[in-house]
Design an enzyme around this catalytic site. Structure first.
Site, PDB file in Angstrom:
ATOM      1  CB  THR A 130      -0.952  -0.018   1.289  1.00 24.96           C
ATOM      2  OG1 THR A 130      -1.328   1.299   1.451  1.00 24.96           O
ATOM      3  CG2 THR A 130      -0.220  -0.202   2.497  1.00 24.96           C
ATOM      4  CG  ASP A 131      -1.203   5.029  -0.944  1.00 21.42           C
ATOM      5  OD1 ASP A 131      -1.715   4.331   0.039  1.00 21.42           O
ATOM      6  OD2 ASP A 131      -1.796   5.884  -1.667  1.00 21.42           O
ATOM      7  CD  GLU A 132      -3.278   3.344   4.303  1.00 24.09           C
ATOM      8  OE1 GLU A 132      -3.275   3.210   5.583  1.00 24.09           O
ATOM      9  OE2 GLU A 132      -4.357   3.157   3.670  1.00 24.09           O
ATOM     10  CE1 TYR A 156      -3.131  -2.754   5.769  1.00 25.34           C
ATOM     11  CE2 TYR A 156      -3.206  -0.488   5.284  1.00 25.34           C
ATOM     12  CZ  TYR A 156      -3.109  -1.695   4.753  1.00 25.34           C
ATOM     13  OH  TYR A 156      -3.172  -2.120   3.500  1.00 25.34           O
ATOM     14  CE  LYS A 160       0.300  -4.863   2.911  1.00 27.82           C
ATOM     15  NZ  LYS A 160      -0.219  -5.989   2.481  1.00 27.82           N
TER      16      LYS A 160
HETATM   17  P1  NAD Z   1      -9.346  -7.507   2.317  1.00 25.90           P
HETATM   18  O1  NAD Z   1      -9.479  -7.355   3.939  1.00 25.90           O
HETATM   19  O2  NAD Z   1     -10.721  -7.077   1.673  1.00 25.90           O
HETATM   20  O3  NAD Z   1      -9.005  -9.129   2.104  1.00 25.90           O
HETATM   21  C1  NAD Z   1      -8.003  -9.609   2.829  1.00 25.90           C
HETATM   22  C2  NAD Z   1      -8.204 -11.164   2.532  1.00 25.90           C
HETATM   23  O4  NAD Z   1      -7.226 -11.742   3.343  1.00 25.90           O
HETATM   24  C3  NAD Z   1      -9.665 -11.585   3.185  1.00 25.90           C
HETATM   25  O5  NAD Z   1     -10.194 -12.549   2.185  1.00 25.90           O
HETATM   26  C4  NAD Z   1      -9.170 -12.410   4.309  1.00 25.90           C
HETATM   27  O6  NAD Z   1      -9.895 -13.507   4.742  1.00 25.90           O
HETATM   28  C5  NAD Z   1      -7.844 -12.919   3.969  1.00 25.90           C
HETATM   29  N1  NAD Z   1      -6.750 -13.216   4.990  1.00 25.90           N
HETATM   30  C6  NAD Z   1      -6.556 -12.414   6.157  1.00 25.90           C
HETATM   31  N2  NAD Z   1      -5.611 -12.951   7.056  1.00 25.90           N
HETATM   32  C7  NAD Z   1      -5.262 -14.234   6.362  1.00 25.90           C
HETATM   33  C8  NAD Z   1      -4.480 -15.110   6.495  1.00 25.90           C
HETATM   34  N3  NAD Z   1      -3.747 -15.249   7.702  1.00 25.90           N
HETATM   35  N4  NAD Z   1      -4.256 -16.154   5.753  1.00 25.90           N
HETATM   36  C9  NAD Z   1      -5.029 -16.331   4.628  1.00 25.90           C
HETATM   37  N5  NAD Z   1      -5.909 -15.300   4.303  1.00 25.90           N
HETATM   38  C10 NAD Z   1      -5.987 -14.296   5.194  1.00 25.90           C
HETATM   39  O7  NAD Z   1      -8.244  -6.644   1.761  1.00 25.90           O
HETATM   40  P2  NAD Z   1      -8.008  -5.907   0.326  1.00 25.90           P
HETATM   41  O8  NAD Z   1      -8.620  -4.541   0.286  1.00 25.90           O
HETATM   42  O9  NAD Z   1      -8.569  -6.832  -0.835  1.00 25.90           O
HETATM   43  O10 NAD Z   1      -6.569  -5.754   0.279  1.00 25.90           O
HETATM   44  C11 NAD Z   1      -5.703  -7.250  -0.227  1.00 25.90           C
HETATM   45  C12 NAD Z   1      -4.260  -6.346  -0.115  1.00 25.90           C
HETATM   46  O11 NAD Z   1      -4.066  -5.312  -0.856  1.00 25.90           O
HETATM   47  C13 NAD Z   1      -3.753  -6.316   1.121  1.00 25.90           C
HETATM   48  O12 NAD Z   1      -2.390  -6.761   1.357  1.00 25.90           O
HETATM   49  C14 NAD Z   1      -3.678  -4.748   1.410  1.00 25.90           C
HETATM   50  O13 NAD Z   1      -2.927  -4.260   2.086  1.00 25.90           O
HETATM   51  C15 NAD Z   1      -3.216  -4.084  -0.099  1.00 25.90           C
HETATM   52  N6  NAD Z   1      -3.992  -3.081  -0.518  1.00 25.90           N
HETATM   53  C16 NAD Z   1      -5.010  -2.632  -0.511  1.00 25.90           C
HETATM   54  C17 NAD Z   1      -5.766  -1.538  -0.836  1.00 25.90           C
HETATM   55  C18 NAD Z   1      -7.063  -0.921  -0.636  1.00 25.90           C
HETATM   56  O14 NAD Z   1      -7.516   0.049  -0.973  1.00 25.90           O
HETATM   57  N7  NAD Z   1      -8.077  -1.768  -0.283  1.00 25.90           N
HETATM   58  C19 NAD Z   1      -4.719  -0.592  -1.525  1.00 25.90           C
HETATM   59  C20 NAD Z   1      -3.370  -0.743  -1.424  1.00 25.90           C
HETATM   60  C21 NAD Z   1      -3.142  -2.198  -1.040  1.00 25.90           C
END
Ligand code: NAD
Length: 353
Positions: A130-132, A156, A160
């Site tokens: 993430t950009d965070e 968080y 990350k």
């Molecule tokens: P989300 O919370 O919707 O999904 C996370 C998934 O990971 C869920 O299905 C959960 O069940 C699974 N999970 C959690 N712990 C687990 C474990 N120990 N083992 C296996 N599975 C596990 O998150 P998202 O928004 O889809 O984000 C996905 C990734 O992208 C993350 O790594 C997040 O940091 C990154 N990200 C998200 C955003 C955003 O805007 N949502 C932006 C940049 C990066």
């Protein structure tokens, strides 16, 4: 056949990614997801089980990960699994350290053993971040590029950032072909309704109050989820191991402006008894709330010829349409019925045994 191990593929971005890659009939996905509160089996339940092998399990379960790698011999790993909600990380950081840091380490270790154990020239481990991790920007600061100093402010973001450092070190020290992506805020179908856009959208539809932190002037860059998934596909195909790519939508907006846009879109599509802007309720700001994020995505543009294909207005309209058409998906989350799928089907449990 190309096989990918995708972690967190029942979450928001992961489920969109799995759908997108399976559009190619020569791709097979092993989807490892723990189905925490944020994971939803229903987001991927319609996919063809011959090419989508769903396994409920923990990325920190080394025996399980090793078994999946040796059984399915993937050509790459795309690592989405994480605890992802900043507010929850403030209330209880432990799960964030466990999954985002220790879970990522376990996955990197297993990937390294697997990669070393065979001829795997094209193998890639894409760590989705993430950009965070870069912290906050002043209003006149240049957007984050890949050399920006890490300064995470929430538990968080800190978890990350730690995971990013591990991923980098597993490349530098052990040679594992890791690529890291740091993306801005995503929005689109299948996003869990605790995040800003689906929360506001659904509350506005239901005539409920629309909580906005502080003065609502926190600025974020927004990217349609399908564009993020396309960026990850470009990185998988042509990204350079050890490289970091920032991914962004070139769509910086204040949170309050996003809320206003959503209210106005809904007022047009589904007129309510009063303008939905009247439901806005300013609430006490989140502690440590970052003021501004902005992403310079020129590296991925120049090196991998990726750029966003959906602008914010178009993406938001598509998102509103999706939530209007898929009421059952989010209503089952709201009333907790989706959790009945958390233990998975018998077939999943066989897969994970
Ligand atoms: P989300 O919370 O919707 O999904 C996370 C998934 O990971 C869920 O299905 C959960 O069940 C699974 N999970 C959690 N712990 C687990 C474990 N120990 N083992 C296996 N599975 C596990 O998150 P998202 O928004 O889809 O984000 C996905 C990734 O992208 C993350 O790594 C997040 O940091 C990154 N990200 C998200 C955003 C955003 O805007 N949502 C932006 C940049 C990066």
């Amino acid at each position: 056949m190309t096989t990918l191990l995708v972690t967190g593929g029942a979450g928001f971005i992961g489920s969109n990614f799995v759908r997108q890659v399976l559009d190619d009939p020569s791709v097979r996905v092993v989807n490892l997801d723990l189905l925490t509160y944020a994971g939803n089996r229903e987001s991927v339940s319609d996919l063809d089980p011959a090419r989508h092998i769903f396994v409920q399990g923990d990325i920190g379960d080394r025996a399980l990960v090793q078994r999946l790698l040796s059984e399915h011999q993937p050509d790459g790993i795309v690592h989405f699994a994480a605890e992802s909600h900043v507010d929850r990380s403030i209330d209880d950081p432990t799960a964030f350290i466990r999954t985002n840091v220790l879970g990522t380490q376990a996955l990197l270790d297993c990937a390294l053993d697997y990669w070393r154990g065979g001829e795997r020239d094209g193998f890639r481990f894409v760590h989705v971040s993430t950009d965070e991790v870069y912290g906050t920007l002043g209003s006149d600061d240049a957007a984050f590029d890949e050399s920006h100093r890490y300064a995470p402010n929430s538990p968080y973001a800190a978890s990350k950032a730690a995971a990013d450092h591990l991923a980098r070190a597993w490349h530098r020290t052990y040679g594992l072909p890791v690529i890291i992506t740091n993306c801005s805020n995503n929005y689109g179908p299948y996003q869990f309704p605790e995040k800003l856009i689906p929360l506001i959208l659904i509350n506005a539809l239901e005539g409920e109050r629309l909580p906005v932190y502080g003065d609502g002037q926190q600025r974020r860059d927004w990217l349609f989820v399908g564009d993020h998934c396309a960026a990850i596909q470009r990185v998988m195909a042509d990204g350079r191991p050890g490289r970091v790519y920032n991914v962004g939508g070139n769509a910086e907006m204040a949170n309050l402006d996003v809320v206003h846009l959503l209210c106005d879109l809904l007022d047009k599509r589904v007129p309510g008894p009063k303008p939905r802007r009247e439901l806005i309720d300013f609430v006490q700001d989140r502690p440590g709330h970052d003021r501004r994020y902005a992403v310079n995505a020129s590296r991925i543009g120049e090196e991998l010829r990726w750029s966003p294909s959906v602008d914010f207005a178009g993406g938001l309209a598509r998102t509103v349409d999706w939530y209007l058409e898929q009421r059952d998906w989010w209503q089952r989350i709201r009333d907790g019925r989706y959790r009945s799928e958390r233990l998975g089907t018998a077939a999943d449990r066989v897969g994970a045994a």
